[in-house]
Design a protein around this motif. Structure first.
Motif, PDB file in Angstrom:
ATOM      1  N   TRP A 151       1.678  -0.208   9.694  1.00  0.00           N
ATOM      2  CA  TRP A 151       2.110   1.087   9.157  1.00  0.00           C
ATOM      3  C   TRP A 151       3.339   1.530   9.951  1.00  0.00           C
ATOM      4  O   TRP A 151       3.539   1.058  11.059  1.00  0.00           O
ATOM      5  N   THR A 152       4.069   2.501   9.505  1.00  0.00           N
ATOM      6  CA  THR A 152       4.423   2.836   8.146  1.00  0.00           C
ATOM      7  C   THR A 152       5.836   2.284   7.995  1.00  0.00           C
ATOM      8  O   THR A 152       6.766   2.793   8.619  1.00  0.00           O
ATOM      9  N   GLN A 188       0.838  -1.188   0.000  1.00  0.00           N
ATOM     10  CA  GLN A 188       0.000   0.000   0.000  1.00  0.00           C
ATOM     11  C   GLN A 188       0.876   1.242   0.000  1.00  0.00           C
ATOM     12  O   GLN A 188       1.788   1.371   0.819  1.00  0.00           O
ATOM     13  N   HIS A 212       1.574   4.683   1.062  1.00  0.00           N
ATOM     14  CA  HIS A 212       1.141   5.572   2.142  1.00  0.00           C
ATOM     15  C   HIS A 212       1.013   7.011   1.656  1.00  0.00           C
ATOM     16  O   HIS A 212       1.988   7.608   1.185  1.00  0.00           O
ATOM     17  N   SER A 259      -4.389  -2.981  12.150  1.00  0.00           N
ATOM     18  CA  SER A 259      -3.331  -2.181  11.545  1.00  0.00           C
ATOM     19  C   SER A 259      -2.620  -1.374  12.628  1.00  0.00           C
ATOM     20  O   SER A 259      -3.082  -0.311  13.040  1.00  0.00           O
ATOM     21  N   ASN A 301      -7.509   2.393   0.458  1.00  0.00           N
ATOM     22  CA  ASN A 301      -7.555   2.300   1.919  1.00  0.00           C
ATOM     23  C   ASN A 301      -7.714   3.724   2.435  1.00  0.00           C
ATOM     24  O   ASN A 301      -6.766   4.509   2.427  1.00  0.00           O
ATOM     25  N   ILE A 329       1.995  -0.895   4.711  1.00  0.00           N
ATOM     26  CA  ILE A 329       1.836   0.482   4.254  1.00  0.00           C
ATOM     27  C   ILE A 329       3.198   1.154   4.318  1.00  0.00           C
ATOM     28  O   ILE A 329       3.863   1.115   5.349  1.00  0.00           O
ATOM     29  N   GLU A 335      -3.332   4.376  -0.244  1.00  0.00           N
ATOM     30  CA  GLU A 335      -3.731   4.717   1.124  1.00  0.00           C
ATOM     31  C   GLU A 335      -3.783   6.227   1.235  1.00  0.00           C
ATOM     32  O   GLU A 335      -2.910   6.932   0.715  1.00  0.00           O
TER      33      GLU A 335
END
Length: 286
Positions: free
Chosen positions: A255-256, A21, A23, A231, A147, A275, A50
Protein backbone atom coordinates in the motif's frame (compact mmCIF):
# COMPACT_ATOMS: atom_id res chain seq x y z
CA UNK A 1 6.10 -30.97 4.50
CA UNK A 2 4.41 -28.47 6.84
CA UNK A 3 5.81 -25.50 4.89
CA UNK A 4 4.65 -27.05 1.61
CA UNK A 5 1.12 -27.44 2.94
CA UNK A 6 1.17 -23.85 4.20
CA UNK A 7 2.30 -22.58 0.83
CA UNK A 8 -0.43 -24.50 -0.95
CA UNK A 9 -3.10 -23.31 1.47
CA UNK A 10 -2.25 -19.62 1.34
CA UNK A 11 -1.78 -19.44 -2.41
CA UNK A 12 -4.90 -21.49 -3.16
CA UNK A 13 -6.94 -19.14 -0.94
CA UNK A 14 -5.68 -16.09 -2.79
CA UNK A 15 -5.04 -17.52 -6.25
CA UNK A 16 -8.16 -16.04 -7.83
CA UNK A 17 -7.90 -12.53 -6.40
CA UNK A 18 -7.29 -9.90 -9.11
CA UNK A 19 -4.12 -7.82 -8.97
CA UNK A 20 -5.52 -4.34 -8.42
CA UNK A 21 -7.23 -3.09 -5.26
CA UNK A 22 -9.09 0.20 -5.10
CA UNK A 23 -7.93 1.94 -1.92
CA UNK A 24 -10.95 3.16 0.04
CA UNK A 25 -12.82 2.64 -3.23
CA UNK A 26 -10.80 5.01 -5.38
CA UNK A 27 -9.82 7.86 -3.05
CA UNK A 28 -7.94 9.78 -5.72
CA UNK A 29 -11.08 10.08 -7.83
CA UNK A 30 -14.10 10.04 -5.48
CA UNK A 31 -14.67 10.63 -1.74
CA UNK A 32 -12.95 7.88 0.21
CA UNK A 33 -14.85 4.96 1.68
CA UNK A 34 -18.10 6.17 0.14
CA UNK A 35 -20.69 4.42 -1.99
CA UNK A 36 -19.90 6.73 -4.95
CA UNK A 37 -16.21 5.71 -4.72
CA UNK A 38 -16.95 1.99 -4.58
CA UNK A 39 -19.49 2.28 -7.38
CA UNK A 40 -17.05 4.19 -9.58
CA UNK A 41 -14.26 1.68 -8.88
CA UNK A 42 -16.48 -1.22 -9.92
CA UNK A 43 -17.48 0.62 -13.07
CA UNK A 44 -13.79 1.09 -13.94
CA UNK A 45 -13.20 -2.65 -13.74
CA UNK A 46 -11.76 -2.84 -10.21
CA UNK A 47 -12.69 -6.19 -8.67
CA UNK A 48 -11.10 -5.78 -5.23
CA UNK A 49 -12.61 -3.13 -2.98
CA UNK A 50 -10.36 -2.10 -0.10
CA UNK A 51 -12.00 -0.38 2.86
CA UNK A 52 -11.78 0.36 6.58
CA UNK A 53 -14.34 -0.28 9.28
CA UNK A 54 -15.16 1.22 12.68
CA UNK A 55 -18.09 0.78 15.08
CA UNK A 56 -20.85 3.21 16.00
CA UNK A 57 -22.35 3.64 19.47
CA UNK A 58 -25.25 1.38 18.49
CA UNK A 59 -22.95 -1.39 17.27
CA UNK A 60 -23.23 -0.73 13.55
CA UNK A 61 -20.19 -1.52 11.39
CA UNK A 62 -19.38 1.75 9.62
CA UNK A 63 -17.02 2.09 6.67
CA UNK A 64 -14.58 4.80 7.76
CA UNK A 65 -10.82 5.17 7.97
CA UNK A 66 -10.86 7.22 11.15
CA UNK A 67 -13.12 6.63 14.15
CA UNK A 68 -14.08 10.32 13.98
CA UNK A 69 -15.19 12.99 11.52
CA UNK A 70 -12.14 14.17 9.60
CA UNK A 71 -11.86 17.95 9.26
CA UNK A 72 -10.23 17.54 5.86
CA UNK A 73 -13.53 16.75 4.23
CA UNK A 74 -16.40 16.28 6.73
CA UNK A 75 -19.24 18.77 7.11
CA UNK A 76 -21.76 19.22 9.90
CA UNK A 77 -25.46 18.65 9.16
CA UNK A 78 -25.69 22.44 8.91
CA UNK A 79 -23.18 22.40 6.07
CA UNK A 80 -20.42 24.04 8.09
CA UNK A 81 -17.00 22.35 7.82
CA UNK A 82 -15.89 20.21 10.73
CA UNK A 83 -12.98 21.93 12.45
CA UNK A 84 -9.78 20.21 13.51
CA UNK A 85 -10.57 21.12 17.11
CA UNK A 86 -13.90 19.27 16.84
CA UNK A 87 -12.60 15.92 15.61
CA UNK A 88 -12.08 14.24 18.99
CA UNK A 89 -15.61 15.14 20.09
CA UNK A 90 -17.06 13.62 16.92
CA UNK A 91 -16.06 10.10 17.94
CA UNK A 92 -18.01 7.59 15.83
CA UNK A 93 -17.99 5.09 18.69
CA UNK A 94 -19.95 7.62 20.75
CA UNK A 95 -22.41 8.47 17.94
CA UNK A 96 -25.33 6.43 16.68
CA UNK A 97 -25.33 5.61 13.00
CA UNK A 98 -28.40 7.82 12.60
CA UNK A 99 -26.23 10.70 13.83
CA UNK A 100 -23.21 9.70 11.74
CA UNK A 101 -25.11 9.68 8.48
CA UNK A 102 -26.22 13.30 8.94
CA UNK A 103 -22.61 14.39 8.29
CA UNK A 104 -21.46 14.83 4.70
CA UNK A 105 -18.00 13.51 3.79
CA UNK A 106 -17.75 14.30 0.09
CA UNK A 107 -19.19 17.56 -1.16
CA UNK A 108 -16.19 19.62 0.06
CA UNK A 109 -13.74 17.41 -1.81
CA UNK A 110 -10.30 16.75 -0.34
CA UNK A 111 -7.44 19.19 -0.96
CA UNK A 112 -4.93 16.33 -0.71
CA UNK A 113 -6.50 14.75 -3.79
CA UNK A 114 -7.11 17.47 -6.38
CA UNK A 115 -8.50 14.99 -8.93
CA UNK A 116 -11.17 13.83 -6.49
CA UNK A 117 -14.68 14.69 -7.59
CA UNK A 118 -16.66 16.60 -4.97
CA UNK A 119 -20.00 14.85 -4.51
CA UNK A 120 -22.37 14.49 -1.59
CA UNK A 121 -21.64 11.33 0.41
CA UNK A 122 -22.08 9.83 3.85
CA UNK A 123 -20.14 7.18 5.72
CA UNK A 124 -21.92 3.97 4.67
CA UNK A 125 -22.56 0.81 6.59
CA UNK A 126 -20.41 -2.18 5.70
CA UNK A 127 -23.51 -4.18 4.87
CA UNK A 128 -24.50 -1.57 2.26
CA UNK A 129 -21.08 -1.65 0.57
CA UNK A 130 -21.16 -5.44 0.45
CA UNK A 131 -24.71 -5.36 -0.92
CA UNK A 132 -23.56 -3.02 -3.69
CA UNK A 133 -20.63 -5.27 -4.57
CA UNK A 134 -22.75 -8.40 -4.57
CA UNK A 135 -25.43 -6.75 -6.71
CA UNK A 136 -22.71 -5.79 -9.20
CA UNK A 137 -21.41 -9.37 -9.18
CA UNK A 138 -24.86 -10.79 -9.91
CA UNK A 139 -25.45 -8.25 -12.67
CA UNK A 140 -22.11 -8.70 -14.43
CA UNK A 141 -21.03 -12.22 -13.48
CA UNK A 142 -17.66 -10.86 -12.33
CA UNK A 143 -16.28 -12.04 -8.99
CA UNK A 144 -15.94 -9.14 -6.56
CA UNK A 145 -13.49 -9.31 -3.65
CA UNK A 146 -13.31 -7.32 -0.43
CA UNK A 147 -10.21 -6.38 1.55
CA UNK A 148 -11.62 -5.16 4.86
CA UNK A 149 -9.44 -3.46 7.43
CA UNK A 150 -10.42 -3.42 11.07
CA UNK A 151 -9.22 0.00 12.23
CA UNK A 152 -7.96 -0.96 15.65
CA UNK A 153 -5.34 0.61 17.89
CA UNK A 154 -4.47 -0.67 21.38
CA UNK A 155 -4.25 2.94 22.56
CA UNK A 156 -7.91 3.38 21.59
CA UNK A 157 -9.35 0.27 23.26
CA UNK A 158 -12.49 1.39 25.14
CA UNK A 159 -12.24 4.91 23.70
CA UNK A 160 -13.02 4.94 19.99
CA UNK A 161 -13.59 1.20 19.75
CA UNK A 162 -14.65 -1.67 22.03
CA UNK A 163 -12.34 -2.50 24.92
CA UNK A 164 -11.97 -6.06 23.60
CA UNK A 165 -10.89 -6.95 20.06
CA UNK A 166 -13.24 -9.94 20.33
CA UNK A 167 -16.28 -7.64 20.46
CA UNK A 168 -15.07 -5.56 17.51
CA UNK A 169 -14.22 -8.70 15.53
CA UNK A 170 -17.52 -10.45 16.21
CA UNK A 171 -19.48 -7.44 14.98
CA UNK A 172 -17.49 -7.30 11.73
CA UNK A 173 -17.55 -11.06 11.22
CA UNK A 174 -21.34 -11.18 11.60
CA UNK A 175 -21.93 -8.59 8.88
CA UNK A 176 -19.55 -10.25 6.42
CA UNK A 177 -20.84 -13.77 7.10
CA UNK A 178 -24.37 -12.68 6.29
CA UNK A 179 -23.48 -11.04 2.98
CA UNK A 180 -20.51 -12.66 1.22
CA UNK A 181 -18.83 -16.01 0.63
CA UNK A 182 -15.60 -15.95 2.65
CA UNK A 183 -13.53 -17.01 -0.36
CA UNK A 184 -13.98 -13.44 -1.61
CA UNK A 185 -12.84 -11.78 1.62
CA UNK A 186 -9.51 -10.75 3.15
CA UNK A 187 -9.44 -9.35 6.67
CA UNK A 188 -6.54 -7.00 7.36
CA UNK A 189 -5.31 -4.98 10.32
CA UNK A 190 -2.29 -3.20 11.74
CA UNK A 191 -3.37 -4.49 15.15
CA UNK A 192 -1.79 -7.92 15.55
CA UNK A 193 -4.11 -8.71 18.46
CA UNK A 194 -6.97 -8.55 15.97
CA UNK A 195 -5.19 -10.86 13.54
CA UNK A 196 -4.33 -13.34 16.30
CA UNK A 197 -7.95 -13.41 17.41
CA UNK A 198 -9.23 -14.08 13.89
CA UNK A 199 -6.60 -16.74 13.29
CA UNK A 200 -7.66 -18.52 16.48
CA UNK A 201 -11.43 -18.23 16.12
CA UNK A 202 -11.88 -18.24 12.33
CA UNK A 203 -8.68 -19.86 11.00
CA UNK A 204 -10.02 -20.31 7.46
CA UNK A 205 -10.37 -16.56 6.83
CA UNK A 206 -7.55 -15.09 4.73
CA UNK A 207 -5.62 -12.60 6.85
CA UNK A 208 -3.38 -9.73 5.80
CA UNK A 209 -0.78 -8.26 8.15
CA UNK A 210 -0.56 -4.53 7.61
CA UNK A 211 2.81 -3.02 8.51
CA UNK A 212 4.91 0.00 7.71
CA UNK A 213 8.51 -1.18 7.83
CA UNK A 214 8.51 -4.44 9.80
CA UNK A 215 10.26 -7.24 7.92
CA UNK A 216 8.19 -10.28 6.95
CA UNK A 217 10.27 -12.52 9.22
CA UNK A 218 9.57 -10.19 12.15
CA UNK A 219 5.85 -10.24 11.31
CA UNK A 220 5.69 -14.03 11.37
CA UNK A 221 7.58 -14.16 14.67
CA UNK A 222 5.48 -11.49 16.33
CA UNK A 223 2.16 -12.84 15.09
CA UNK A 224 2.97 -16.44 15.95
CA UNK A 225 1.61 -17.67 12.61
CA UNK A 226 2.09 -17.00 8.91
CA UNK A 227 -0.59 -14.72 7.42
CA UNK A 228 -1.83 -15.17 3.88
CA UNK A 229 -0.60 -11.69 2.96
CA UNK A 230 2.26 -9.41 3.94
CA UNK A 231 1.08 -5.85 3.25
CA UNK A 232 3.68 -3.16 3.85
CA UNK A 233 4.27 0.34 2.55
CA UNK A 234 5.54 -0.03 -1.00
CA UNK A 235 8.51 2.14 -0.04
CA UNK A 236 9.86 -0.64 2.18
CA UNK A 237 9.68 -3.45 -0.36
CA UNK A 238 12.60 -4.98 -2.19
CA UNK A 239 13.29 -8.23 -3.99
CA UNK A 240 14.64 -9.99 -0.90
CA UNK A 241 11.53 -9.30 1.17
CA UNK A 242 9.29 -10.47 -1.63
CA UNK A 243 11.36 -13.62 -2.08
CA UNK A 244 11.15 -14.35 1.65
CA UNK A 245 7.36 -13.98 1.58
CA UNK A 246 6.90 -16.21 -1.43
CA UNK A 247 9.15 -18.90 -0.03
CA UNK A 248 7.21 -18.85 3.24
CA UNK A 249 3.68 -18.95 1.91
CA UNK A 250 2.80 -15.26 1.92
CA UNK A 251 1.60 -13.09 -0.90
CA UNK A 252 2.83 -9.49 -1.08
CA UNK A 253 0.35 -6.64 -1.54
CA UNK A 254 1.86 -3.20 -0.85
CA UNK A 255 0.00 0.00 0.00
CA UNK A 256 -0.64 2.75 -1.21
CA UNK A 257 0.99 2.84 -4.66
CA UNK A 258 -0.15 5.90 -6.62
CA UNK A 259 2.56 7.11 -9.01
CA UNK A 260 2.71 5.29 -12.34
CA UNK A 261 6.46 4.79 -12.01
CA UNK A 262 6.00 3.17 -8.59
CA UNK A 263 3.16 0.99 -9.83
CA UNK A 264 5.38 -0.30 -12.63
CA UNK A 265 8.27 -0.82 -10.20
CA UNK A 266 6.07 -2.99 -7.97
CA UNK A 267 4.89 -5.00 -10.97
CA UNK A 268 8.48 -5.54 -12.06
CA UNK A 269 9.44 -6.67 -8.53
CA UNK A 270 6.77 -9.36 -8.71
CA UNK A 271 4.23 -8.31 -6.08
CA UNK A 272 0.99 -10.27 -6.05
CA UNK A 273 -1.23 -7.22 -6.04
CA UNK A 274 -1.23 -3.59 -5.04
CA UNK A 275 -3.49 -1.09 -3.33
CA UNK A 276 -3.91 2.28 -5.03
CA UNK A 277 -5.96 5.47 -4.79
CA UNK A 278 -5.80 5.72 -8.59
CA UNK A 279 -6.88 2.47 -10.28
CA UNK A 280 -6.88 4.31 -13.61
CA UNK A 281 -3.08 4.63 -13.44
CA UNK A 282 -2.45 0.89 -13.37
CA UNK A 283 -1.98 -1.26 -16.48
CA UNK A 284 -3.42 -4.20 -14.52
CA UNK A 285 -7.12 -3.52 -15.05
CA UNK A 286 -9.09 -6.09 -17.07
Amino acid sequence: MKIAILLLLNFSIMAQMPFLQGHRGCRGLFPENSLPAFEHALGMGVQVLEMDVCLSADGQVVVSHEPYMNSLYASHPSGEPVLKSEESALNLFRMTYAEIRTYDVGKRGNRLFPEQRAVAAVKPLLRDVLAMGEAFRKKTGKPIYYNIEIKSDPAEYGKSQPAAVADFSKAVHAVIAEAVDWKFVVLQSFDFDVLRYWNKVWPKVSLSALVDNESPSHVVTELGFTPAIYSSSYKQLDASRIAYCHSNGMQVIPWTVNARVDIQKMIDLGVDGLITDYPDRSPKLP
